[in-house]
Design an enzyme around this catalytic site. Structure first.
Site, PDB file in Angstrom:
ATOM      1  CG  ASP A 147      -5.684  -3.404   3.716  1.00 19.46           C
ATOM      2  OD1 ASP A 147      -4.580  -3.102   4.194  1.00 19.46           O
ATOM      3  OD2 ASP A 147      -6.424  -2.595   3.117  1.00 19.46           O
ATOM      4  N   GLY A 148      -4.031  -5.021   6.661  1.00 21.90           N
ATOM      5  CA  GLY A 148      -3.894  -4.440   7.998  1.00 21.90           C
ATOM      6  C   GLY A 148      -3.031  -5.278   8.919  1.00 21.90           C
ATOM      7  N   GLY A 149      -1.918  -4.711   9.344  1.00 24.18           N
ATOM      8  CA  GLY A 149      -1.065  -5.386  10.322  1.00 24.18           C
ATOM      9  C   GLY A 149      -0.330  -6.610   9.796  1.00 24.18           C
ATOM     10  CG  HIS A 154      -9.242  -0.544   0.443  1.00 22.02           C
ATOM     11  ND1 HIS A 154      -8.495  -0.700   1.599  1.00 22.02           N
ATOM     12  CD2 HIS A 154     -10.534  -0.752   0.806  1.00 22.02           C
ATOM     13  CE1 HIS A 154      -9.307  -0.972   2.606  1.00 22.02           C
ATOM     14  NE2 HIS A 154     -10.543  -1.001   2.157  1.00 22.02           N
ATOM     15  CG  MET A 197     -11.241   2.243   3.261  1.00 20.71           C
ATOM     16  SD  MET A 197      -9.620   2.196   4.053  1.00 20.71           S
ATOM     17  CE  MET A 197      -8.591   2.472   2.629  1.00 20.71           C
ATOM     18  CG  MET A 237      -8.368   6.256   3.702  1.00 19.51           C
ATOM     19  SD  MET A 237      -7.470   6.177   5.257  1.00 19.51           S
ATOM     20  CE  MET A 237      -6.518   4.676   5.010  1.00 19.51           C
ATOM     21  N   GLY A 279      -0.001   0.967  10.141  1.00 18.94           N
ATOM     22  CA  GLY A 279       0.782   0.800  11.364  1.00 18.94           C
ATOM     23  C   GLY A 279       0.005   0.283  12.566  1.00 18.94           C
ATOM     24  CB  SER A 281      -0.874   0.003   1.254  1.00 20.60           C
ATOM     25  OG  SER A 281      -1.360   1.318   1.468  1.00 20.60           O
ATOM     26  CG  MET A 333     -10.941  -3.581   6.105  1.00 18.04           C
ATOM     27  SD  MET A 333      -9.516  -3.073   5.126  1.00 18.04           S
ATOM     28  CE  MET A 333      -8.465  -2.332   6.385  1.00 18.04           C
ATOM     29  CG  ASP A 377      -4.954   1.846   1.849  1.00 18.03           C
ATOM     30  OD1 ASP A 377      -5.921   1.061   1.806  1.00 18.03           O
ATOM     31  OD2 ASP A 377      -3.807   1.492   2.176  1.00 18.03           O
ATOM     32  CG  HIS A 429      -3.961  -1.854  -1.147  1.00 25.23           C
ATOM     33  ND1 HIS A 429      -5.066  -2.639  -1.382  1.00 25.23           N
ATOM     34  CD2 HIS A 429      -4.250  -1.119  -0.026  1.00 25.23           C
ATOM     35  CE1 HIS A 429      -5.991  -2.390  -0.459  1.00 25.23           C
ATOM     36  NE2 HIS A 429      -5.520  -1.474   0.374  1.00 25.23           N
TER      37      HIS A 429
HETATM   38  C1  DX5 Z   1      -6.008   0.751   6.535  1.00 23.90           C
HETATM   39  C2  DX5 Z   1      -5.608   0.560   5.087  1.00 23.90           C
HETATM   40  C3  DX5 Z   1      -4.488  -0.400   4.957  1.00 23.90           C
HETATM   41  C4  DX5 Z   1      -3.295   0.054   5.736  1.00 23.90           C
HETATM   42  C5  DX5 Z   1      -2.351  -1.068   5.937  1.00 23.90           C
HETATM   43  O1  DX5 Z   1      -7.085   1.585   6.592  1.00 23.90           O
HETATM   44  O2  DX5 Z   1      -6.681   0.062   4.330  1.00 23.90           O
HETATM   45  O3  DX5 Z   1      -4.175  -0.670   3.593  1.00 23.90           O
HETATM   46  O4  DX5 Z   1      -2.658   1.133   5.131  1.00 23.90           O
HETATM   47  O5  DX5 Z   1      -1.289  -0.605   6.713  1.00 23.90           O
HETATM   48  P1  DX5 Z   1      -0.342  -1.584   7.529  1.00 23.90           P
HETATM   49  O6  DX5 Z   1       0.175  -2.617   6.581  1.00 23.90           O
HETATM   50  O7  DX5 Z   1       0.717  -0.678   8.055  1.00 23.90           O
HETATM   51  O8  DX5 Z   1      -1.195  -2.181   8.606  1.00 23.90           O
HETATM   52 ZN    ZN Z   2      -6.297  -0.835   2.197  1.00 23.92          ZN
END
Ligand code: DX5
Ligand code: ZN
Length: 213
Positions: A173-175, A66, A68, A37, A148, A8, A140, A35, A33
């Site tokens: 996606d995430g962590g 993605h 959001m 927002m 992060g 991402s 997610m 993001d 990817h």
């Molecule tokens: C969260 C995003 C993710 C995020 C992932 O809202 O959709 O794509 O940036 O970040 P890491 O890999 O640092 O958890």
């Molecule tokens: Zn994402």
């Protein structure tokens, strides 16, 4: 299924985006990817179609947007035009299943791939009516908004349940990092999104190797 890695760009150095993308490509990533927002659907503001268009010029690898955002229908055409290959909609952005279905059809009619996404707090059962229309499911594994954050293991049984009944791509996606990746793959995911782990690494090739180990 081949395991794919999609960094991402949220955690990339935007002052050197072209370099970042080149280095990621050289490390063997499978796509990027984006993001998206809007400060309403999630409490953070990031990028729009303009950045997607910029990234499009920097790589031939697949781009997945993605979304959001509230009212994603207003932006599907813009992201398609900006060069996204796959457009992912959150179930939580739609108040009716019919509207989500129409949006997925619109994405298909623009010759783009479709993704459907759920937050950690949404039941995977809600995905079932839309699985036939989706090229991909995105789970997610953090509450969306920021990179992060720590991986939420609650997502694992949801991935397993959908993998049993779904043959398409499952993205998480995430962590995601060298410690959390194994369980995600074992649960049935085949595409890994990573922002902070990947772009925080000194050596992007080593990061890819660690994830695929
Ligand atoms: C969260 C995003 C993710 C995020 C992932 O809202 O959709 O794509 O940036 O970040 P890491 O890999 O640092 O958890
Ligand atoms: Zn994402």
């Amino acid at each position: 299924m081949k395991i794919q890695i999609a960094p991402s760009i949220l955690s990339a150095d935007f002052g050197h985006l072209a370099d970042e993308i080149k280095r990621a490509e050289a490390a063997g990533v499978d796509g990027f990817h984006l993001d998206i927002m809007d400060g309403h659907f999630v409490p953070n503001l990031t990028m729009g179609p303009m950045v997607c268009q910029t990234v499009r010029k920097l790589t031939k690898l697949p781009l997945d947007a993605h979304l959001m955002i509230d009212n994603p229908d207003l932006y599907i055409d813009s992201f398609a035009k900006a060069g996204a290959d796959l457009i992912t909609l959150h179930l939580e952005s739609y108040h009716s299943g019919d509207k989500l279905s129409s949006a997925l059809k619109r994405i298909k009619s623009l010759n783009k791939k479709t993704g459907i996404c759920i937050n950690p707090g949404t039941s995977e059962k809600k995905l079932e009516p839309f699985l036939a229309e989706a090229d991909e499911v995105l789970f997610m594994s953090v509450n969306p908004g920021f990179s992060g954050q720590s991986f939420m293991p609650e997502v694992l049984p949801k991935i397993t349940a959908i993998r049993k009944i779904y043959k398409g791509d499952i993205r998480v996606d995430g962590g995601i990092n060298d410690k959390t990746v194994k369980q995600v793959i074992e649960a049935g995911a085949n595409i890994l999104v990573t922002a902070s782990y990947f772009f925080g690494a000194k050596d992007y090739s080593a990061a890819v190797q660690q994830l695929l180990r």
